[in-house]
Design a protein around this motif. Structure first.
Motif, PDB file in Angstrom:
ATOM      1  N   ILE A  46       0.853  -1.183   0.000  1.00 28.34           N
ATOM      2  CA  ILE A  46       0.000   0.000   0.000  1.00 28.34           C
ATOM      3  C   ILE A  46       0.892   1.238   0.000  1.00 28.34           C
ATOM      4  N   GLY A  47       0.586   2.163  -0.900  1.00 26.49           N
ATOM      5  CA  GLY A  47       1.368   3.389  -0.999  1.00 26.49           C
ATOM      6  C   GLY A  47       2.548   3.285  -1.950  1.00 26.49           C
ATOM      7  N   LEU A  48       2.859   2.090  -2.376  1.00 25.04           N
ATOM      8  CA  LEU A  48       3.955   1.913  -3.321  1.00 25.04           C
ATOM      9  C   LEU A  48       3.368   1.724  -4.713  1.00 25.04           C
ATOM     10  N   ASP A  49       3.738   2.602  -5.628  1.00 25.85           N
ATOM     11  CA  ASP A  49       3.244   2.492  -6.993  1.00 25.85           C
ATOM     12  C   ASP A  49       4.398   2.726  -7.964  1.00 25.85           C
ATOM     13  N   LEU A  50       4.148   2.447  -9.223  1.00 23.96           N
ATOM     14  CA  LEU A  50       5.190   2.560 -10.233  1.00 23.96           C
ATOM     15  C   LEU A  50       5.756   3.983 -10.332  1.00 23.96           C
ATOM     16  N   PRO A  51       4.928   5.029 -10.353  1.00 25.08           N
ATOM     17  CA  PRO A  51       5.510   6.377 -10.418  1.00 25.08           C
ATOM     18  C   PRO A  51       6.471   6.678  -9.257  1.00 25.08           C
ATOM     19  N   THR A  52       6.132   6.242  -8.065  1.00 22.78           N
ATOM     20  CA  THR A  52       7.013   6.446  -6.910  1.00 22.78           C
ATOM     21  C   THR A  52       8.318   5.681  -7.093  1.00 22.78           C
ATOM     22  N   ILE A  53       8.224   4.461  -7.550  1.00 20.94           N
ATOM     23  CA  ILE A  53       9.410   3.623  -7.767  1.00 20.94           C
ATOM     24  C   ILE A  53      10.327   4.276  -8.800  1.00 20.94           C
TER      25      ILE A  53
ATOM     26  N   VAL B  57      21.882   2.053  -9.722  1.00 25.14           N
ATOM     27  CA  VAL B  57      20.474   1.648  -9.664  1.00 25.14           C
ATOM     28  C   VAL B  57      20.397   0.135  -9.813  1.00 25.14           C
ATOM     29  N   THR B  58      20.182  -0.501  -8.686  1.00 24.97           N
ATOM     30  CA  THR B  58      19.958  -1.948  -8.640  1.00 24.97           C
ATOM     31  C   THR B  58      18.666  -2.166  -7.869  1.00 24.97           C
ATOM     32  N   LEU B  59      18.139  -3.362  -7.944  1.00 22.03           N
ATOM     33  CA  LEU B  59      16.922  -3.634  -7.174  1.00 22.03           C
ATOM     34  C   LEU B  59      17.210  -3.519  -5.682  1.00 22.03           C
TER      35      LEU B  59
ATOM     36  N   PRO C 157      12.023  -8.115  -3.298  1.00 23.55           N
ATOM     37  CA  PRO C 157      10.967  -8.837  -4.015  1.00 23.55           C
ATOM     38  C   PRO C 157       9.693  -8.009  -4.242  1.00 23.55           C
ATOM     39  N   SER C 158       9.462  -7.007  -3.397  1.00 21.86           N
ATOM     40  CA  SER C 158       8.277  -6.153  -3.575  1.00 21.86           C
ATOM     41  C   SER C 158       8.309  -5.405  -4.898  1.00 21.86           C
ATOM     42  N   LEU C 159       9.498  -5.142  -5.423  1.00 24.70           N
ATOM     43  CA  LEU C 159       9.616  -4.410  -6.685  1.00 24.70           C
ATOM     44  C   LEU C 159       9.070  -5.213  -7.859  1.00 24.70           C
ATOM     45  N   TYR C 160       9.131  -6.539  -7.750  1.00 20.90           N
ATOM     46  CA  TYR C 160       8.668  -7.389  -8.849  1.00 20.90           C
ATOM     47  C   TYR C 160       7.167  -7.285  -9.078  1.00 20.90           C
TER      48      TYR C 160
ATOM     49  N   HIS D 207       5.851  -4.524  -9.562  1.00 20.51           N
ATOM     50  CA  HIS D 207       5.715  -3.317 -10.368  1.00 20.51           C
ATOM     51  C   HIS D 207       6.587  -3.304 -11.623  1.00 20.51           C
ATOM     52  N   VAL D 208       7.739  -3.974 -11.562  1.00 16.92           N
ATOM     53  CA  VAL D 208       8.663  -3.976 -12.697  1.00 16.92           C
ATOM     54  C   VAL D 208       9.161  -5.389 -12.953  1.00 16.92           C
ATOM     55  N   ASP D 209       9.559  -5.612 -14.183  1.00 12.56           N
ATOM     56  CA  ASP D 209      10.063  -6.919 -14.601  1.00 12.56           C
ATOM     57  C   ASP D 209      11.576  -6.966 -14.411  1.00 12.56           C
ATOM     58  N   GLY D 210      11.997  -7.044 -13.155  1.00  7.85           N
ATOM     59  CA  GLY D 210      13.416  -7.133 -12.832  1.00  7.85           C
ATOM     60  C   GLY D 210      14.162  -5.843 -13.127  1.00  7.85           C
ATOM     61  N   LEU D 211      15.478  -5.914 -13.077  1.00  8.74           N
ATOM     62  CA  LEU D 211      16.316  -4.735 -13.282  1.00  8.74           C
ATOM     63  C   LEU D 211      16.182  -4.207 -14.711  1.00  8.74           C
ATOM     64  N   SER D 212      16.117  -5.089 -15.696  1.00 14.07           N
ATOM     65  CA  SER D 212      15.982  -4.614 -17.080  1.00 14.07           C
ATOM     66  C   SER D 212      14.651  -3.897 -17.273  1.00 14.07           C
ATOM     67  N   GLY D 213      13.598  -4.405 -16.662  1.00 16.26           N
ATOM     68  CA  GLY D 213      12.299  -3.744 -16.743  1.00 16.26           C
ATOM     69  C   GLY D 213      12.315  -2.386 -16.058  1.00 16.26           C
TER      70      GLY D 213
END
Length: 191
Positions: free
Chosen positions: A5-12, A28-30, A42-45, A47-53
């Motif tokens: 909650i509160g974590l979204d792609l624009p914030t990331i 910039v690494t995960l 793991p929470s980043l996954y 929103h994004v497809d790994g580091l390349s995403g």
């Protein structure tokens, strides 16, 4: 697993851009991003497809920001004034957002449709400004846009890496070279 909650792609992406600008794109690494966000990697996954995403999203964010900055710079301008404004805006963006600017560079080799679209829009903006300013054949406009982009990118890259060691003001150098470039266009393509 559902997103925090509160974590979204624009914030990331915003935090990733800050991290890139502060410490360079390679920082910039995960792991480093999750630390900055105060979450587990793991929470980043969610929103994004790994580091390349993540880096593709960062490139898209950077290109959109650069495009918007150039668009604002040319608003109400035309001719040499518009081209000059684009040059200064481009260098200003690279100075203020060195890591984010660096993130935009691999966007030229992507297969991502949205990245390709935004890259093309950015190039088209410069082409349109030059075409309107100098009314040349399309092929000549493309040659000049390539040269212009090469100058802007080269200047930004050399400045960022400390490649300008001579004791002359860099802002003055940009101004002089842009003026000479524009004078050359007028001389070469005068009607």
């Amino acid at each position: 697993m559902s997103p925090r909650i509160g974590l979204d792609l624009p914030t990331i992406i915003q935090k990733a851009a800050e991290l890139a600008d502060e410490n360079g794109l390679e920082s910039v690494t995960l792991a480093s991003l999750s630390q900055k966000l105060g979450i587990r990697s793991p929470s980043l996954y969610n929103h994004v497809d790994g580091l390349s995403g993540l880096k593709e999203k960062l490139a898209l964010y950077g290109l959109k920001n650069l495009h918007d900055r150039l668009l604002r710079a040319v608003a109400g301008r035309s001719g040499d004034d518009a081209v000059f404004a684009i040059g200064l805006a481009y260098i200003g963006f690279a100075r203020e957002h060195p890591g984010l600017y660096e993130a935009t560079l691999p966007a030229q080799q992507t297969e991502d449709a949205e990245l390709i679209k935004v890259s093309e829009e950015l190039i088209q903006l410069i082409i349109t400004v030059m075409d309107y300013a100098y009314k040349m054949k399309q092929e000549d406009t493309i040659h000049l846009v390539r040269g212009f982009r090469s100058f802007m990118h080269g200047f930004a890259t050399l400045e960022r890496s400390g490649g300008f060691g001579l004791p002359v003001n860099l802002d003055e150098s940009i101004q002089v070279v842009l003026k000479v470039y524009l004078a050359g266009i007028r001389e070469q393509f005068r009607s």
